[in-house]
Design a protein around this motif. Structure first.
Motif, short mmCIF file in Angstrom:
data_model
loop_
_atom_site.label_atom_id
_atom_site.label_comp_id
_atom_site.label_asym_id
_atom_site.label_seq_id
_atom_site.Cartn_x
_atom_site.Cartn_y
_atom_site.Cartn_z
N CYS A 303 41.56 38.57 38.72
CA CYS A 303 40.34 37.78 38.87
C CYS A 303 39.51 38.30 40.04
O CYS A 303 38.30 38.49 39.92
CB CYS A 303 40.71 36.31 39.08
N GLN A 305 39.50 41.28 41.36
CA GLN A 305 38.95 42.58 41.02
C GLN A 305 37.78 42.44 40.04
O GLN A 305 36.76 43.12 40.17
CB GLN A 305 40.04 43.48 40.44
N ALA A 306 37.93 41.54 39.07
CA ALA A 306 36.87 41.34 38.07
C ALA A 306 35.62 40.75 38.69
O ALA A 306 34.49 41.13 38.34
CB ALA A 306 37.39 40.45 36.94
N VAL A 310 32.03 42.32 38.26
CA VAL A 310 31.05 41.67 37.38
C VAL A 310 29.92 40.99 38.15
O VAL A 310 28.74 41.12 37.82
CB VAL A 310 31.75 40.65 36.46
N SER A 315 30.80 35.67 36.67
CA SER A 315 32.09 35.50 37.36
C SER A 315 32.56 34.07 37.35
O SER A 315 33.76 33.81 37.53
CB SER A 315 31.98 36.00 38.80
N ILE A 318 35.26 33.73 34.79
CA ILE A 318 36.52 34.32 35.22
C ILE A 318 37.22 33.40 36.23
O ILE A 318 38.43 33.17 36.15
CB ILE A 318 36.27 35.71 35.85
#
Length: 424
Positions: A303, A305-306, A310, A315, A318
Motif C-alpha cells: 500500500c 509503495q502504491a 499513484v 490512493s 488503496i
C-alpha cells in the motif's frame, strides 16, 4: 479601530466579564479567577484547540492586573528575542513593581535551547510566563520548564456560547450594525466553526461581506454556498492531527472496519498526506496484527509503495482496501510486547557478555580464546534444529516472545514446544 481589522479582532474582549466560555477556569470561584482576583499569579500554560481564547485570556489577565505585557511567537522568535525581553523585564523591575507577563504563543514550537533560555527568568520571578499551545505540553515542553508551570486545559466552545457570540457580534460590532442581518439558520455556521470562536466570526464576516444587499438573511444554504466546500475540522498541523490518526489506529486494533474507514475519510478530507496515512498502516500491521496474519505487513507495505506511485485521489481506494483488510484481520501484539520486554531487560541488565559459542572468530587469537568454540550449526541437525543456549548466562531462562491464541501463532507455539520441550 484599525482599518480592515477582522471581526474576531474587533470583538476581542478586554475584561474577564466579557470572556466567552471556559467557566471551569474563569467562572465564579474557579482556580484561575481566584488567582486573578488575588492579584498573585504564577506561571502557567494554556493548552487547547485553536480559537478558544488562549491569547485573549492572557491579555485580559495582564490588563486586569495592570502588568507589563510582552508577547513572543515561537514561529518567528529565537533565543536572542527571548533574552532581549528578559533584559527589558529586568530593567523595569523594582522592589514594589509586579512581574511583567511574558506571553509565548505556540510555545510547543520553541526548541529546547529556546525553552532553556526561559528557565532562569521564570524561576527567579523576572517574568511570569503564560504559554499557549495546541499540543500536549507533556510532549512538547521540557520537563524543567513544565515543572515550573501549571497547565490549564481549555475546551472547544459550547454551542450556546457560539450562538450567543453570533448575536453579540450582530448587535455590538459597529460595521455589522450598519447592515440589516437576520440569522435564520445557525446550523451551518456552528458546524463549519467546529467550536472555534475565531473561525465562527471569520465565517460570519465572510458571508455578510459577500452579499451586495443591505438586507441579508443567513441560511445554511447561503453559508455552504459561500464557503464553497466544507472546511473540515481536521487540523493536519495541530493536536487533532494526532487525535484522528490515533482514532484510526485504535479502530483498526479494535477490528471495526466501519469506524476505521470513517477516520480514514476524516484524514483524507482534511488534506492529510497519503504517505503519512500509509506509514501508520504499516506500523499498525506489525504492532497490532503481527504474526496472527503476516500477510498484513506485506499488504501494508505494498500500500505504501502504491500510494507513492499513484498519488491522490486514487490512493484513497488503496488506503481504504488496506485499512479494511487490517481491521478485519486477526490480531496479535506479541511481537510488539516481545520487543518492549526485551528492551526493558536490556536497560535493566546492561551489556551482558555474548556467550563464547556465539561470538565471531575471524582471527587465530579469538579461536584460541574460545570464541565460537562448541557452536553447533543448526542446519547440520535433523529438522534444522539443535538445543543450545543463545541468551547470556544471566538471563538464559527469560521468556520474551509469548505466542498468542490465534490460528497462526498456535502453529508457532506447537513448533516451539516441539523444538524446546519444557521451555515453551
Amino acid at each position: 479601530m484599525i482599518p480592515n481589522q477582522p471581526l474576531a479582532e474587533r470583538l476581542r474582549p478586554t475584561e474577564l466579564k466579557n470572556y466567552l466560555g471556559q467557566k471551569h477556569l474563569v467562572g465564579e470561584k474557579s482556580v484561575l479567577r481566584k488567582m486573578i482576583e488575588s492579584g498573585n499569579i504564577s506561571s502557567f500554560i494554556l493548552w487547547g484547540p485553536p480559537g478558544v481564547g488562549k491569547t485573549t485570556l492572557a491579555k485580559i489577565i495582564a490588563n486586569q492586573l495592570n502588568r507589563p505585557f510582552y508577547t513572543l511567537s515561537a514561529v518567528n522568535s529565537g533565543v536572542k528575542d527571548v533574552r532581549e525581553v528578559i533584559s527589558k523585564a529586568e530593567k523595569q523591575k523594582f522592589f514594589s513593581t509586579p512581574n511583567p507577563i511574558l506571553f509565548i504563543d505556540e510555545i510547543h514550537r520553541f526548541s529546547k535551547s529556546q525553552q532553556d533560555s526561559l528557565l532562569g527568568a521564570v524561576e527567579n520571578g523576572t517574568v511570569t510566563l503564560i504559554g499557549a499551545t495546541t499540543e500536549n505540553p507533556s510532549f512538547e515542553v521540557i520537563s524543567p520548564l513544565l515543572s515550573r508551570c501549571q497547565v490549564y486545559v481549555l475546551k472547544p466552545q459550547e454551542k450556546e456560547d457560539l450562538e450567543y457570540l453570533i448575536d453579540y457580534a450582530l448587535q455590538n460590532d459597529n460595521h455589522l450594525k450598519e447592515k440589516s442581518v437576520e440569522v435564520k439558520e445557525k446550523e451551518a455556521l456552528l458546524k463549519f466553526s467546529g467550536g472555534d470562536a475565531r473561525k465562527l466570526l471569520n465565517i460570519l464576516e465572510l458571508v455578510i461581506n459577500s452579499q451586495t444587499s443591505e438586507d441579508i438573511t443567513i441560511t445554511n444554504e447561503l453559508v455552504t454556498k459561500e464557503l464553497q466546500e466544507n472546511p473540515s475540522m481536521y487540523d493536519k498541523d495541530g493536536e487533532q492531527h494526532f487525535d484522528i490518526a490515533s482514532a484510526l489506529i485504535k479502530s483498526i486494533r479494535g477490528s471495526d472496519p466501519d469506524a476505521s474507514v470513517y477516520w480514514l475519510a476524516r484524514m483524507i478530507e482534511g488534506g492529510e498526506d497519503a504517505k503519512f496515512i500509509a506509514r501508520r498502516l504499516v506500523i499498525s500491521a506489525s504492532e497490532d496484527i503481527g504474526l496472527a496474519n503476516p500477510n498484513a505487513l506485506l499488504l501494508a507495505n505494498a500500500c505504501f509503495q502504491a500510494v507513492n506511485l499513484v498519488g491522490m485521489p486514487e490512493s484513497r481506494i488503496i488506503l481504504s482496501e488496506t485499512t479494511i483488510y487490517l481491521a478485519t484481520s486477526p490480531k496479535s501484539n506479541a511481537s510488539y510486547m516481545a520487543i518492549n520486554k526485551a528492551q526493558a531487560l536490556v536497560r535493566e541488565t546492561g551489556n551482558l557478555s555474548v556467550p563464547l559459542p556465539l561470538r565471531n572468530a575471524p582471527t587465530k587469537l579469538m579461536k584460541d580464546l574460545g570464541y565460537k568454540k562448541d557452536y553447533k550449526y543448526a542446519h547440520d541437525y535433523p529438522g534444522n534444529f539443535i538445543d543450545q543456549q543463545y541468551l547470556p548466562d544471566e538471563i538464559k531462562t527469560q521468556r520474551l516472545y509469548i505466542p498468542q491464541r490465534n490460528a497462526q501463532e498456535l502453529k508457532i507455539w506447537e513448533r516451539l514446544k516441539g523444538w524446546w520441550q519444557n521451555r515453551f
